[in-house]
Design a protein around this motif. Structure first.
Motif, PDB file in Angstrom:
ATOM      1  N   ASN A  92      98.460  99.149  70.941  1.00 43.14           N
ATOM      2  CA  ASN A  92      98.799  98.482  69.693  1.00 43.14           C
ATOM      3  C   ASN A  92      98.278  97.045  69.633  1.00 43.14           C
ATOM      4  O   ASN A  92      98.476  96.349  68.642  1.00 43.14           O
ATOM      5  N   ASP A  93      97.671  96.608  70.733  1.00 45.71           N
ATOM      6  CA  ASP A  93      97.188  95.211  70.807  1.00 45.71           C
ATOM      7  C   ASP A  93      95.731  95.219  71.262  1.00 45.71           C
ATOM      8  O   ASP A  93      95.438  95.333  72.452  1.00 45.71           O
ATOM      9  N   PRO A  94      94.818  95.156  70.323  1.00 45.71           N
ATOM     10  CA  PRO A  94      93.403  95.258  70.695  1.00 45.71           C
ATOM     11  C   PRO A  94      92.966  94.193  71.692  1.00 45.71           C
ATOM     12  O   PRO A  94      92.080  94.441  72.519  1.00 45.71           O
ATOM     13  N   PHE A  95      93.555  93.013  71.615  1.00 48.37           N
ATOM     14  CA  PHE A  95      93.179  91.928  72.535  1.00 48.37           C
ATOM     15  C   PHE A  95      93.496  92.336  73.970  1.00 48.37           C
ATOM     16  O   PHE A  95      92.633  92.296  74.859  1.00 48.37           O
ATOM     17  N   LEU A  96      94.742  92.818  74.151  1.00 54.78           N
ATOM     18  CA  LEU A  96      95.173  93.245  75.477  1.00 54.78           C
ATOM     19  C   LEU A  96      94.401  94.488  75.918  1.00 54.78           C
ATOM     20  O   LEU A  96      93.986  94.597  77.074  1.00 54.78           O
TER      21      LEU A  96
END
Lengths: 381, 182
Positions: free
Chosen positions: A41-45
């Motif tokens: 759910n967190d593209p950065f992570l």
């Protein structure tokens, strides 16, 4: 608190800690799934995980530490940014300019004095001595004093030249010992002038009378004012301290007495006036006491040129000084030339020849008789 | 420093752009250096290049105009980091296609599967059935059976990277399918 495995810094954010634990396979299956779900759910992570998934966690910790150090350095390096460099350069320039100005202000009086002395030294090939040092070459110390006075005279003479002929007191045997000190200031000035004159002329005068002394003292006082007063005060002090009363001879004591009388208000007044006197006035007084008795008719400058242009050098000559003593005929020709300080035979002969062929001389106004003079010729090889 | 740690990213960023205080920025470095480095490593593929790129990203932050409004610092930093790496890649010869491909795989919109309560709606069920077998299996195992990538990889006898790839591609296709049915 025990140190976490794999050098994971406890101060790191929870997310970073979780990431490192995940990469290091330290999570339970449940934790792992929760973290993966969060990453989905967190593209950065998610992308960071993808990038780091093949990295050794130990090396990763080291790489991160290196980058943090570099970033910290770059923060400091920003101090040396383009604009800051210009600011620093401007400050340095200002400091240099201020420092140079301060140095100039401090040194300029001395530099000017030295410069004028050097200029005179460069131009000068002639210097005329006052009577006092003539007999100072009996000892090395006296000779040095005489040279110093001679040197001083040379540039002083250029300042006053022939325009200020002043009667010079005749030296007397007992007074001569004190005279380098009596002249006081010139001896001190000679060191700072350090003139390399090619020729120094000293005049040897016949015995002075008391009247001459009085006339000299009065003349100097009237012409030199406070500067003379200082000199006369010094004369008195020196004579009192260094010359025994009996040896000082009547002429010196009389001169001192006259000086004290002529100053009229006494030594205190003289000293006060001297304190108020400026440097040029004091120098003027010194010049007055050392003004020459005789000069070449064609002028000092012409004589200097003659000596410089006509000095003939031979192989056996050595560099140094030849001192000649001479008097003048009624036609102004140097006569009775004797070598009072020899350098070498050729040197002596060359000096005598130069003096004989330099043209007529004349005694200065007020000089009576045919006093002996001394000339020092610098021989260069 | 500890005091600064309590502030949100946005509050710190606002403090930095107002004061230009590098100490404030340093807190953000600490928070995001690992993620930025990870992203750069993904795109650059080389450790040293990734390090350089990550540090350049933070240097960029310092030069960012204070007038630039940043609603969500984390998302903004991710885009900045990714774009910076892509720009670097583009400057290399023949990399354009690869970077374009990488960029397509990224998804920033919350997927229906990633919502807190994943309800298997008939629409979602219908689209799921249309996925390729590998994609369908990996998506079902990850979202409905709550298996980790590694567990799925073991079960399917494939690589973890393939698992992740199947999940990503399956999610994209599901999204396209759901949008086409609206």
């Amino acid at each position: 608190m025990s140190k976490p495995k794999n050098d994971i810094d406890p101060s790191k954010s929870q997310e970073e800690k979780d990431l490192l634990r995940y990469l290091n396979e330290e999570m339970s299956s449940k934790e792992k799934y929760a973290f993966e779900r969060k990453a989905e759910n967190d593209p950065f992570l998610y992308e960071a995980m993808e990038g780091l998934q093949d990295v050794d966690v130990k090396l990763l910790a080291k790489d991160l530490a290196d980058m943090k150090k570099k970033l910290a350095r770059s923060e400091n390096a920003s101090f040396y940014s383009f604009s800051n460099v210009w600011k620093i350069a401007a400050v340095v320039t200002l400091l240099l300019v201020a420092g140079f100005s301060a140095w100039r202000l401090t040194m300029s009086p001395r530099l000017e004095e030295n410069a004028s002395a050097e200029t005179l030294a460069a131009d000068s090939s002639l210097a005329i001595n006052d009577p006092a040092p003539i007999e100072m070459d009996e000892t090395e110390e006296q000779a040095d004093s005489a040279k110093a006075t001679t040197d001083n005279t040379s540039y002083q003479q250029n300042l006053v030249a022939e325009s200020q002929p002043v009667e010079t007191p005749k030296p007397i045997a007992d007074e001569e010992k004190a005279s380098p000190q009596v002249t006081g200031a010139p001896v001190a000035v000679a060191d700072e002038a350090e003139l390399s004159d090619e020729i120094a002329v000293a005049e040897e005068t016949p015995d002075l009378t008391l009247a001459d002394d009085i006339e000299f003292a009065q003349a100097e006082e009237s012409s030199q004012g406070a500067g003379l007063a200082l000199q006369e005060t010094e004369k008195k002090d020196i004579a009192t301290e260094t010359v025994p009363q009996e040896v000082a001879a009547p002429k010196l004591s009389e001169l001192n007495a006259i000086t004290a009388t002529d100053v009229s208000s006494g030594a205190a007044k003289a000293k006060k006036e001297a304190d108020q006197a400026s440097q040029p006035v004091a120098r003027s007084a010194r010049i007055a006491t050392t003004t020459q008795l005789a000069t070449p008719v064609a002028g000092l400058e012409s004589f200097r040129r003659y000596v410089t242009d006509n000095q003939q050098k031979t192989a056996d000559m050595v560099a140094g000084e030849v001192q000649l003593t001479f008097s003048l005929t009624s036609q102004g020709a140097p006569q009775n030339i004797t070598v009072s300080k020899s350098l070498c035979e050729s040197c002596d002969q060359e000096a005598i020849w130069l003096l004989q062929t330099s043209g007529p001389w004349k005694y200065n106004d007020g000089i009576t008789g045919t006093p002996l003079s001394t000339i020092t010729i610098q021989i260069s090889n | 420093m500890e005091l600064l740690d309590r502030f949100s990213d946005e509050a710190l960023w606002q403090g930095f752009v107002t004061e230009k205080d590098r100490q404030v920025l340093a807190v953000l470095y600490d928070r995001y250096l690992t993620l930025v480095y990870g992203v750069c490593l993904k795109y650059m593929g080389d450790k040293e290049e990734a390090k350089d790129a990550a540090m350049e990203v933070f240097e960029k932050l310092y030069e960012t105009s204070p007038s630039q409004k940043i609603e969500k610092f984390r998302s903004w930093l991710f885009v900045v980091a990714k774009n910076h790496c892509l720009m670097k890649l583009r400057s290399k010869k023949g990399i354009q296609e690869k970077s374009a491909h990488l960029f397509m795989e990224s998804t920033e919109v919350v997927h229906p599967l990633d919502e807190e309560e994943t309800d298997l709606t008939p629409q979602l069920q219908q689209c799921l059935e249309q996925l390729k077998m590998e994609q369908k299996g990996c998506v079902e195992m990850f979202y409905f059976n709550k298996k980790t990538y590694e567990e799925i990889a073991l079960k399917k006898s494939i690589d973890v990277k393939q698992v992740k790839s199947h999940i990503q591609n399956g999610k994209r296709n599901l999204k396209l399918c759901i949008e086409s049915k609206r």
